[in-house]
Design a protein around this motif. Structure first.
Motif, short mmCIF file in Angstrom:
data_model
loop_
_atom_site.label_atom_id
_atom_site.label_comp_id
_atom_site.label_asym_id
_atom_site.label_seq_id
_atom_site.Cartn_x
_atom_site.Cartn_y
_atom_site.Cartn_z
N THR A 161 0.79 -1.25 -0.04
CA THR A 161 0.13 -0.07 0.10
C THR A 161 1.01 1.19 -0.16
O THR A 161 2.01 1.17 0.13
N LYS A 162 0.29 2.45 -0.46
CA LYS A 162 0.94 3.59 -0.41
C LYS A 162 1.14 4.18 1.28
O LYS A 162 2.09 5.01 1.43
N SER A 163 0.28 3.87 1.83
CA SER A 163 0.20 4.25 3.40
C SER A 163 -0.10 3.16 4.25
O SER A 163 -0.71 1.97 3.79
N MET A 164 0.23 3.51 5.51
CA MET A 164 0.24 2.22 6.24
C MET A 164 -1.11 2.28 6.79
O MET A 164 -1.57 3.27 7.16
N LEU A 165 -1.73 0.91 7.03
CA LEU A 165 -3.09 0.93 7.66
C LEU A 165 -2.82 0.14 9.03
O LEU A 165 -2.00 -0.87 9.16
N SER A 166 -3.60 0.58 10.03
CA SER A 166 -3.68 0.00 11.37
C SER A 166 -4.35 -1.38 11.34
O SER A 166 -5.19 -1.58 10.56
N THR A 211 -8.24 -2.21 10.61
CA THR A 211 -8.82 -1.29 9.50
C THR A 211 -9.83 -2.17 8.71
O THR A 211 -9.31 -3.19 8.26
N SER A 217 0.43 -5.29 9.94
CA SER A 217 1.00 -4.16 9.27
C SER A 217 2.51 -4.06 9.48
O SER A 217 2.97 -4.08 10.55
N ASP A 252 6.68 -3.02 7.50
CA ASP A 252 7.46 -2.30 6.65
C ASP A 252 8.18 -3.22 6.02
O ASP A 252 9.30 -4.15 6.84
N LYS A 259 8.95 -0.81 2.03
CA LYS A 259 7.39 -0.66 1.07
C LYS A 259 6.42 -0.92 2.54
O LYS A 259 6.67 -2.02 3.26
N ASN A 260 5.46 -0.27 2.23
CA ASN A 260 4.20 -0.60 3.16
C ASN A 260 3.59 -1.77 2.69
O ASN A 260 3.20 -2.17 1.73
#
Length: 73
Positions: free
Chosen positions: A5-10, A13, A43, A45, A49-50
């Motif tokens: 993903t482009k951003s990290m998700l908790s 979620t 989740s 790294d 990359k996320n």
């Protein structure tokens, strides 16, 4: 399932995603789309990359016709 993903998700979620199963693999006349609702269970790294791991909680099938979807959801 593992996603980048482009951003990290908790964790926890709720996510919605689609999987397209090609007709050539299924041996059907048309592709089949699987609409899924799930949640993030991990989740991390991964080398810059996320990445998130998710489980599928609900799903339904859509048959992809030439101009539209035949929904069974």
């Amino acid at each position: 399932m593992l996603f980048h993903t482009k951003s990290m998700l908790s964790v926890g979620t709720v996510i919605r995603f689609r999987i397209v199963l090609p007709a050539s693999v299924l041996g059907t006349d048309t592709d089949v789309q699987v609409n899924c609702t799930g949640r993030v269970v991990r989740s991390l790294d991964e080398k810059g990359k996320n990445a998130v791991a998710a489980v599928i909680d609900e799903y339904c099938f859509d048959r992809i016709l030439s101009a539209s979807l035949a929904t069974s959801c």
